[in-house]
Enzyme design. Structure first.
Site, short mmCIF file in Angstrom:
data_model
loop_
_atom_site.label_atom_id
_atom_site.label_comp_id
_atom_site.label_asym_id
_atom_site.label_seq_id
_atom_site.Cartn_x
_atom_site.Cartn_y
_atom_site.Cartn_z
N LYS A 73 32.11 20.65 48.93
CA LYS A 73 33.17 20.91 48.23
C LYS A 73 33.83 22.37 48.57
O LYS A 73 32.88 23.21 48.98
CB LYS A 73 33.09 20.36 47.23
CG LYS A 73 31.92 21.01 46.22
CD LYS A 73 32.05 20.41 44.95
CE LYS A 73 30.72 21.02 43.98
NZ LYS A 73 30.59 20.53 42.80
N TYR B 214 42.83 52.57 38.83
CA TYR B 214 43.75 52.17 37.71
C TYR B 214 42.91 52.61 36.49
O TYR B 214 41.54 52.37 36.33
CB TYR B 214 43.77 50.69 37.51
CG TYR B 214 44.73 50.05 38.64
CD1 TYR B 214 46.23 50.34 38.80
CD2 TYR B 214 44.33 49.11 39.79
CE1 TYR B 214 46.86 49.93 39.74
CE2 TYR B 214 45.23 48.57 40.61
CZ TYR B 214 46.44 48.92 40.53
OH TYR B 214 47.35 48.42 41.51
N MET C 21 43.22 44.70 43.56
CA MET C 21 43.55 43.27 44.19
C MET C 21 43.25 43.54 45.58
O MET C 21 42.46 42.52 46.22
CB MET C 21 44.93 42.97 43.98
CG MET C 21 45.11 41.43 44.57
SD MET C 21 46.83 40.91 44.51
CE MET C 21 47.17 40.66 42.60
N ARG D 69 30.62 14.53 31.10
CA ARG D 69 31.88 14.99 32.12
C ARG D 69 32.55 13.68 32.59
O ARG D 69 33.26 13.15 31.86
CB ARG D 69 31.37 15.95 33.20
CG ARG D 69 32.73 16.73 33.98
CD ARG D 69 32.10 17.72 34.66
NE ARG D 69 31.33 17.29 35.82
CZ ARG D 69 30.66 18.23 36.59
NH1 ARG D 69 30.92 19.41 36.85
NH2 ARG D 69 30.11 17.76 37.59
#
Length: 374
Positions: A42, A267, A317, A141
């Site tokens: 998956k 940043y 990013m 779940r």
């Protein structure tokens, strides 16, 4: 028309060693003994590439592959995979005919899914759709409780187009809580016994994820390794077998510059050079799998050969800055290792306050996967 971007010159890449994945599969199969092995593919093979991984493993004789969603199973079929494919999270009502068309085996977890299967016509010329039934043993779940299981089985038995091939559960704490895991497995054992009283003994009975391999039960006939297949051992509990990491994330250096003492970097200016400092900027950021977190900024590093280059300031990013003062020979165009043997996926996960599953699946699609091994 689908447009595919060319990625061969992208400055970051995830290198996937298919030979390591094969070795890991063989180690798991040996450890599992007589139990069949169902590799979990998956989330695009935990970020490694589901189709190349499946192509590497299918010739070794897997029992079946497991994916999360129908569309993941369809992609494997379109990639030429012939082995049975288990769909772990079920299916949407509009996908019910895809199950038979693409020979997918759904896990049945809800009454609504049983109702949807009534839309499948019974065809004497086609095999009945194999399904696995999921029992909720403590994950809370998906799945049927012990109380709900018997009615669900009766409804499935009434469907002429369906046959029950498997019974399964999912262990919530196998990597960290032995007592809770034993309780979950005891509940699952009760479910197995209840089906036997109905005259039903599914061919595939499975509960063990990677950590769950350490808790074998004689009634189980299959295991579902995920993280271990890719060479990462769960923590703190893990089965006693050796695996090798299959992925290395590497990035290219875009620029090396020297900044004066007192110069802020990245940043927010949270890194300030304490003296004259060489700063290297690499072409990879949090969109490429490098976590953005305070601990990453304070403790994180990448490797350039034997040299550790500490992260300097906030991860961006697309770019990350490094303190390259201890790497005099580092120049633009050189490659650094974001994770592999060192730093490991576990180290990145700890810096990010998360786990290896999230790190591996968080490597963005713009990062090409490049394969080592036949």
């Amino acid at each position: 028309m689908e447009v595919r971007a060319r990625t061969e010159n992208h400055p970051a890449a995830a290198w996937v060693n298919l030979d390591h994945i094969r070795e890991n599969f063989r180690a798991i199969r040996s450890y599992a003994g007589t139990r069949a092995v169902i590799p979990v593919l998956k989330a695009d093979g935990y970020g490694h590439g589901a189709i190349p991984v499946a192509q590497a493993l299918e010739p070794l004789g897997v029992a079946m592959f497991a994916v999360a969603y129908v569309e993941e199973g369809i992609r494997l079929r379109q990639g030429g995979i012939e082995a049975p494919i288990l769909v772990l999270t079920g299916f949407a009502p509009e996908q019910v005919h895809d199950l038979s068309e693409f020979r997918l085996t759904p896990v049945i977890s809800t009454p609504e899914q049983i109702g949807t299967l009534q839309a499948l016509p019974h065809d004497e010329d086609r095999p009945r759709l194999a399904v696995h039934v999921k029992v909720d043993t403590g994950m809370s779940r998906l799945g049927f409780s012990i109380r709900e299981l018997e009615p669900a089985i009766h409804h499935l038995e009434d469907l002429e187009s369906v046959r029950i091939e498997g019974l399964m559960t999912h262990l919530a704490s196998a990597d960290e809580d032995e007592l809770a895991t034993s309780r979950h497995l005891d509940v699952f054992e009760e479910a197995i016994i209840r089906l036997e009283t109905l005259g039903i003994r599914p061919a595939l009975i499975h509960a063990a994820n990677s950590a769950g391999l350490a808790f074998p039960r004689p009634s189980h006939s299959a295991v579902r390794p995920g993280l271990l297949l890719y060479g990462i051992r769960p923590r703190p509990l893990s089965p006693e077998l050796m695996v090798r990491p299959a992925m290395e994330l590497k990035a290219r250096v875009a620029l090396v510059k020297t900044v004066a003492s007192g110069t802020p970097v990245s940043y927010g200016g949270r890194f300030v050079a304490s003296g004259e400092t060489r700063i290297a900027t690499i072409n990879a950021g949090y969109a490429d799998g490098i976590p953005r977190s305070d601990r990453m900024r304070e403790q994180g590093f990448v490797k350039y050969g034997p040299v550790r280059l500490k992260v300097a300031g906030a991860v961006c990013m697309d770019l990350t800055m490094l303190d390259a003062s201890d790497a005099d020979d580092l120049v633009a165009g050189d490659q650094v290792t974001v994770f592999g043997e060192t730093p490991s996926v576990w180290e990145l996960a700890e810096w990010a306050g998360t786990n290896p599953w999230q790190v591996l699946t968080g490597i963005g699609p713009r990062v090409p996967r490049r394969y080592i091994g036949s």
